[in-house]
Scaffold this motif. Sequence first.
Motif, PDB file in Angstrom:
ATOM      1  N   UNK A  99     -14.420   3.038  -6.941  1.00 39.81           N
ATOM      2  CA  UNK A  99     -14.956   3.065  -8.318  1.00 39.81           C
ATOM      3  C   UNK A  99     -14.207   2.185  -8.667  1.00 39.81           C
ATOM      4  N   UNK A 100     -15.216   1.075  -9.465  1.00 43.66           N
ATOM      5  CA  UNK A 100     -14.554  -0.252 -10.648  1.00 43.66           C
ATOM      6  C   UNK A 100     -13.683   0.349 -11.504  1.00 43.66           C
ATOM      7  N   UNK A 101     -12.992  -0.303 -11.753  1.00 44.94           N
ATOM      8  CA  UNK A 101     -11.751   0.536 -12.805  1.00 44.94           C
ATOM      9  C   UNK A 101     -10.812  -1.070 -13.299  1.00 44.94           C
ATOM     10  N   UNK A 102     -11.029  -0.722 -15.001  1.00 48.48           N
ATOM     11  CA  UNK A 102     -10.443  -1.681 -15.353  1.00 48.48           C
ATOM     12  C   UNK A 102      -8.586  -1.465 -15.417  1.00 48.48           C
ATOM     13  N   UNK A 103      -8.052  -2.189 -15.241  1.00 46.29           N
ATOM     14  CA  UNK A 103      -6.765  -2.072 -14.611  1.00 46.29           C
ATOM     15  C   UNK A 103      -5.703  -3.206 -15.376  1.00 46.29           C
ATOM     16  N   UNK A 104      -4.454  -2.702 -15.950  1.00 46.84           N
ATOM     17  CA  UNK A 104      -4.031  -3.718 -16.261  1.00 46.84           C
ATOM     18  C   UNK A 104      -3.059  -4.751 -15.766  1.00 46.84           C
ATOM     19  N   UNK A 105      -1.682  -5.588 -16.510  1.00 45.74           N
ATOM     20  CA  UNK A 105      -1.616  -6.717 -15.569  1.00 45.74           C
ATOM     21  C   UNK A 105      -0.392  -5.908 -15.196  1.00 45.74           C
ATOM     22  N   UNK A 106       0.191  -6.411 -14.435  1.00 50.70           N
ATOM     23  CA  UNK A 106       1.596  -6.406 -13.808  1.00 50.70           C
ATOM     24  C   UNK A 106       1.239  -5.432 -12.424  1.00 50.70           C
ATOM     25  N   UNK A 107       2.076  -4.522 -12.133  1.00 53.28           N
ATOM     26  CA  UNK A 107       1.966  -4.340 -10.227  1.00 53.28           C
ATOM     27  C   UNK A 107       1.335  -2.426 -10.154  1.00 53.28           C
ATOM     28  N   UNK A 108       0.780  -2.914  -8.706  1.00 56.94           N
ATOM     29  CA  UNK A 108      -0.125  -1.647  -9.063  1.00 56.94           C
ATOM     30  C   UNK A 108      -0.136  -0.982  -7.293  1.00 56.94           C
ATOM     31  N   UNK A 109      -0.675   0.417  -6.903  1.00 53.28           N
ATOM     32  CA  UNK A 109      -0.247   0.324  -5.640  1.00 53.28           C
ATOM     33  C   UNK A 109      -1.258   1.639  -5.481  1.00 53.28           C
ATOM     34  N   UNK A 110      -1.990   1.738  -4.507  1.00 56.08           N
ATOM     35  CA  UNK A 110      -2.974   2.786  -4.400  1.00 56.08           C
ATOM     36  C   UNK A 110      -2.523   3.133  -2.225  1.00 56.08           C
ATOM     37  N   UNK A 111      -2.440   4.454  -2.133  1.00 53.54           N
ATOM     38  CA  UNK A 111      -1.903   5.026  -0.770  1.00 53.54           C
ATOM     39  C   UNK A 111      -3.599   5.430  -0.433  1.00 53.54           C
ATOM     40  N   UNK A 112      -3.341   4.787   0.667  1.00 52.46           N
ATOM     41  CA  UNK A 112      -4.948   4.478   1.439  1.00 52.46           C
ATOM     42  C   UNK A 112      -4.770   6.191   2.912  1.00 52.46           C
TER      43      UNK A 112
END
Length: 76
Positions: free
Chosen positions: A43-56
């Motif tokens: 889904x499209x999601x508004x995200x903040x400044x910084x480092x993000x990680x997604x485990x797939x």
Amino acid sequence: DYSVLIYPNPANTSFILQYQLSNADNVSYEIIDITGRKIISSETEKQSIGLHQVAVQTTGFTNGMYYVKMKIGNQT
């Protein structure tokens, strides 16, 4: 500016999609096989400044090559 890192490559049971946002923005991603079929779509999601990680999780994937298509704001 954005940076994206995918590891491990190749992946066995999962991989990490890591990205750095320099501005808060809408983010979505798709995992696509070499025939162009979407395997996973977020889904499209508004995200903040910084480092993000997604485990797939890739345990249901057949062996082969896959593409990750990310959309950050208006950029693909």
